[in-house]
Design a protein around this motif. Structure first.
Motif, mmCIF file in Angstrom:
data_model
loop_
_atom_site.group_PDB
_atom_site.id
_atom_site.type_symbol
_atom_site.label_atom_id
_atom_site.label_comp_id
_atom_site.label_asym_id
_atom_site.label_seq_id
_atom_site.Cartn_x
_atom_site.Cartn_y
_atom_site.Cartn_z
ATOM 1 N N CYS A 77 0.827 -1.210 0.000
ATOM 2 C CA CYS A 77 0.000 0.000 0.000
ATOM 3 C C CYS A 77 0.858 1.255 0.000
ATOM 4 C CB CYS A 77 -0.947 -0.010 1.198
ATOM 5 S SG CYS A 77 -2.206 -1.279 1.034
ATOM 6 N N ARG A 78 2.107 1.132 -0.321
ATOM 7 C CA ARG A 78 3.014 2.271 -0.353
ATOM 8 C C ARG A 78 3.271 2.694 -1.785
ATOM 9 N NH1 ARG A 78 4.405 5.420 3.617
ATOM 10 N NH2 ARG A 78 6.101 5.893 2.245
ATOM 11 N N PHE A 79 2.939 3.931 -2.092
ATOM 12 C CA PHE A 79 3.185 4.483 -3.417
ATOM 13 C C PHE A 79 4.686 4.532 -3.712
ATOM 14 C CE2 PHE A 79 3.954 8.227 -6.118
ATOM 15 C CZ PHE A 79 3.264 7.813 -7.244
ATOM 16 N N ASP A 80 5.490 4.712 -2.658
ATOM 17 C CA ASP A 80 6.941 4.809 -2.834
ATOM 18 C C ASP A 80 7.533 3.565 -3.477
ATOM 19 O OD1 ASP A 80 6.736 7.260 -1.624
ATOM 20 O OD2 ASP A 80 7.435 6.565 0.323
ATOM 21 N N LEU A 81 6.848 2.434 -3.361
ATOM 22 C CA LEU A 81 7.344 1.207 -3.978
ATOM 23 C C LEU A 81 7.441 1.361 -5.500
ATOM 24 C CD1 LEU A 81 8.281 -1.694 -3.488
ATOM 25 C CD2 LEU A 81 5.921 -2.417 -3.729
ATOM 26 N N LEU A 82 6.531 2.120 -6.098
ATOM 27 C CA LEU A 82 6.611 2.373 -7.541
ATOM 28 C C LEU A 82 7.902 3.103 -7.895
ATOM 29 C CD1 LEU A 82 2.990 3.478 -8.486
ATOM 30 C CD2 LEU A 82 4.142 1.365 -9.121
ATOM 31 N N VAL A 83 8.268 4.060 -7.072
ATOM 32 C CA VAL A 83 9.501 4.815 -7.307
ATOM 33 C C VAL A 83 10.705 3.893 -7.166
ATOM 34 C CG1 VAL A 83 10.890 6.799 -6.592
ATOM 35 C CG2 VAL A 83 8.396 6.924 -6.496
ATOM 36 N N VAL A 84 10.701 3.060 -6.138
ATOM 37 C CA VAL A 84 11.812 2.125 -5.914
ATOM 38 C C VAL A 84 11.944 1.158 -7.090
ATOM 39 C CG1 VAL A 84 12.607 0.225 -4.447
ATOM 40 C CG2 VAL A 84 11.746 2.328 -3.421
ATOM 41 N N LEU A 85 10.819 0.641 -7.573
ATOM 42 C CA LEU A 85 10.861 -0.281 -8.710
ATOM 43 C C LEU A 85 11.384 0.436 -9.967
ATOM 44 C CD1 LEU A 85 7.520 -2.221 -8.201
ATOM 45 C CD2 LEU A 85 9.842 -3.026 -7.715
ATOM 46 N N LEU B 133 14.840 -0.498 -12.025
ATOM 47 C CA LEU B 133 14.948 -0.663 -13.481
ATOM 48 C C LEU B 133 15.984 0.292 -14.066
ATOM 49 C CD1 LEU B 133 11.190 -1.082 -14.430
ATOM 50 C CD2 LEU B 133 12.948 -2.852 -14.439
ATOM 51 N N LEU B 134 16.008 1.520 -13.560
ATOM 52 C CA LEU B 134 16.974 2.512 -14.043
ATOM 53 C C LEU B 134 18.407 2.009 -13.874
ATOM 54 C CD1 LEU B 134 16.920 6.298 -13.203
ATOM 55 C CD2 LEU B 134 19.013 5.002 -13.165
ATOM 56 N N TRP B 135 18.737 1.529 -12.677
ATOM 57 C CA TRP B 135 20.123 1.095 -12.449
ATOM 58 C C TRP B 135 20.450 -0.196 -13.181
ATOM 59 C CZ3 TRP B 135 22.881 4.917 -11.735
ATOM 60 C CH2 TRP B 135 22.457 5.985 -10.953
ATOM 61 N N ASN B 136 19.450 -1.021 -13.431
ATOM 62 C CA ASN B 136 19.679 -2.193 -14.274
ATOM 63 C C ASN B 136 19.975 -1.761 -15.702
ATOM 64 O OD1 ASN B 136 19.207 -5.219 -13.420
ATOM 65 N ND2 ASN B 136 18.127 -3.906 -11.972
ATOM 66 N N ALA B 137 19.246 -0.778 -16.194
ATOM 67 C CA ALA B 137 19.509 -0.257 -17.542
ATOM 68 C C ALA B 137 20.901 0.360 -17.604
ATOM 69 C CB ALA B 137 18.451 0.785 -17.920
ATOM 70 N N PHE C 217 14.588 7.584 -15.406
ATOM 71 C CA PHE C 217 14.870 8.671 -14.461
ATOM 72 C C PHE C 217 13.740 9.701 -14.481
ATOM 73 C CE2 PHE C 217 16.587 12.923 -13.663
ATOM 74 C CZ PHE C 217 16.943 12.764 -12.334
ATOM 75 N N VAL C 218 13.327 10.103 -15.674
ATOM 76 C CA VAL C 218 12.242 11.077 -15.789
ATOM 77 C C VAL C 218 10.953 10.504 -15.201
ATOM 78 C CG1 VAL C 218 10.775 12.314 -17.446
ATOM 79 C CG2 VAL C 218 13.261 12.352 -17.707
ATOM 80 N N LEU C 219 10.678 9.234 -15.451
ATOM 81 C CA LEU C 219 9.489 8.599 -14.881
ATOM 82 C C LEU C 219 9.545 8.616 -13.353
ATOM 83 C CD1 LEU C 219 6.836 7.047 -15.140
ATOM 84 C CD2 LEU C 219 8.194 4.948 -15.342
ATOM 85 N N ALA C 220 10.694 8.306 -12.778
ATOM 86 C CA ALA C 220 10.841 8.319 -11.315
ATOM 87 C C ALA C 220 10.597 9.711 -10.751
ATOM 88 C CB ALA C 220 12.235 7.810 -10.918
ATOM 89 N N VAL C 221 11.098 10.739 -11.436
ATOM 90 C CA VAL C 221 10.893 12.122 -10.983
ATOM 91 C C VAL C 221 9.422 12.506 -11.085
ATOM 92 C CG1 VAL C 221 11.436 14.546 -11.463
ATOM 93 C CG2 VAL C 221 13.263 12.848 -11.433
ATOM 94 N N PHE C 222 8.745 12.047 -12.140
ATOM 95 C CA PHE C 222 7.314 12.324 -12.262
ATOM 96 C C PHE C 222 6.518 11.626 -11.167
ATOM 97 C CE2 PHE C 222 7.769 14.486 -16.214
ATOM 98 C CZ PHE C 222 6.552 15.125 -16.450
ATOM 99 N N GLY D 131 15.548 10.678 -21.687
ATOM 100 C CA GLY D 131 14.810 11.525 -20.753
ATOM 101 C C GLY D 131 13.824 12.436 -21.460
ATOM 102 N N ILE D 132 14.264 13.037 -22.568
ATOM 103 C CA ILE D 132 13.382 13.922 -23.333
ATOM 104 C C ILE D 132 12.220 13.138 -23.930
ATOM 105 C CG2 ILE D 132 13.246 15.360 -25.410
ATOM 106 C CD1 ILE D 132 16.114 16.329 -24.718
ATOM 107 N N LEU D 133 12.516 11.973 -24.485
ATOM 108 C CA LEU D 133 11.449 11.137 -25.045
ATOM 109 C C LEU D 133 10.434 10.743 -23.964
ATOM 110 C CD1 LEU D 133 10.311 9.685 -27.511
ATOM 111 C CD2 LEU D 133 11.730 7.725 -26.898
ATOM 112 N N SER D 134 10.937 10.349 -22.806
ATOM 113 C CA SER D 134 10.062 9.990 -21.694
ATOM 114 C C SER D 134 9.221 11.186 -21.254
ATOM 115 C CB SER D 134 10.894 9.475 -20.521
ATOM 116 O OG SER D 134 10.089 9.116 -19.437
ATOM 117 N N LEU D 135 9.834 12.356 -21.180
ATOM 118 C CA LEU D 135 9.116 13.574 -20.808
ATOM 119 C C LEU D 135 7.983 13.859 -21.791
ATOM 120 C CD1 LEU D 135 9.037 16.102 -18.940
ATOM 121 C CD2 LEU D 135 10.582 17.174 -20.567
ATOM 122 N N ILE D 136 8.260 13.709 -23.075
ATOM 123 C CA ILE D 136 7.240 13.939 -24.105
ATOM 124 C C ILE D 136 6.105 12.922 -23.969
ATOM 125 C CG2 ILE D 136 6.799 13.831 -26.596
ATOM 126 C CD1 ILE D 136 9.674 15.017 -26.944
#
Length: 195
Positions: free
Chosen positions: A45-53, A57-61, A74-79, A107-112
């Motif tokens: 029930c923690r929204f923060d888990l989405l950020v952690v996941l 993925l970011l560090w695996n990439a 990275f942009v998704l995590a910031v959003f 990052g730009i593509l993700s932002l768009i």
């Protein structure tokens, strides 16, 4: 809870199919053990888990030299939660100089894509209004009591026999360390980025 469970399953599939990561064999038991120790309700029930996941993925990439994916995640995590913005310098220096442009492109593509999806879902005026509100709301706040910098401040004051001024901002349930002026978090971000 179901949404986070689906996010967890999606993360496992991405790790397995896109990044071909052996980490999947460590992640499943660690989440199961965590769920047993702190109860599944607290975990799922923690929204923060989405950020952690997303950061996982970011560090695996990043590890697999998939730098466009790193920038996009990275942009998704910031959003999802603004706090990962503080990882920008780390991501920048962890990326080889020749590959930084690919991270920026991702990052730009993700932002768009995120902007288009949000605009299509709630409408462009509502998206602009909520983004403006978020930036003004976060930028004008004091430092939250549970933040690291506030904890250090309160510990020093306590050791000197003084107390930090704790207060509340109107229409906000969080506790703020009033010894820091508003906009402190923006200044800290600028100092980190310039440093």
């Amino acid at each position: 809870a179901m949404g986070l469970l689906l996010a967890l399953i999606a993360t496992m599939l991405i790790l397995n199919k896109v990044f071909r990561s052996p980490d999947i064999l460590r992640i499943i038991p660690s989440i199961a053990i965590t769920a047993i120790l702190i109860h599944p309700v607290l975990l799922f029930c923690r929204f923060d888990l989405l950020v952690v996941l997303t950061l996982l993925l970011l560090w695996n990439a990043q590890e697999r030299k998939m730098y466009r994916w790193s920038g996009a995640l990275f942009v998704l995590a910031v959003f999802l939660k603004f706090l990962p913005i503080f990882l920008a310098p780390l991501l920048w220096f962890a990326t080889p100089r020749a590959s930084r442009i690919r991270t920026i492109e991702g990052g730009i593509l993700s932002l768009i894509i995120i902007t288009l999806l949000a605009s299509a879902t709630i409408g462009l005026p509502a998206f602009v209004q909520s983004t403006d509100y978020f930036l003004r709301q976060r930028g004008s706040h004091f430092v939250q009591v549970e933040s690291t910098i506030s904890g250090i401040d309160m510990l020093i004051k306590q050791s000197l026999g003084r107390r930090a001024r704790i207060g509340h901002v109107e229409n906000d349930s969080a506790s703020w360390n009033m010894d820091f002026p508003p906009h402190t978090t923006i200044f800290m971000l600028l100092i980190m980025l310039l440093g």
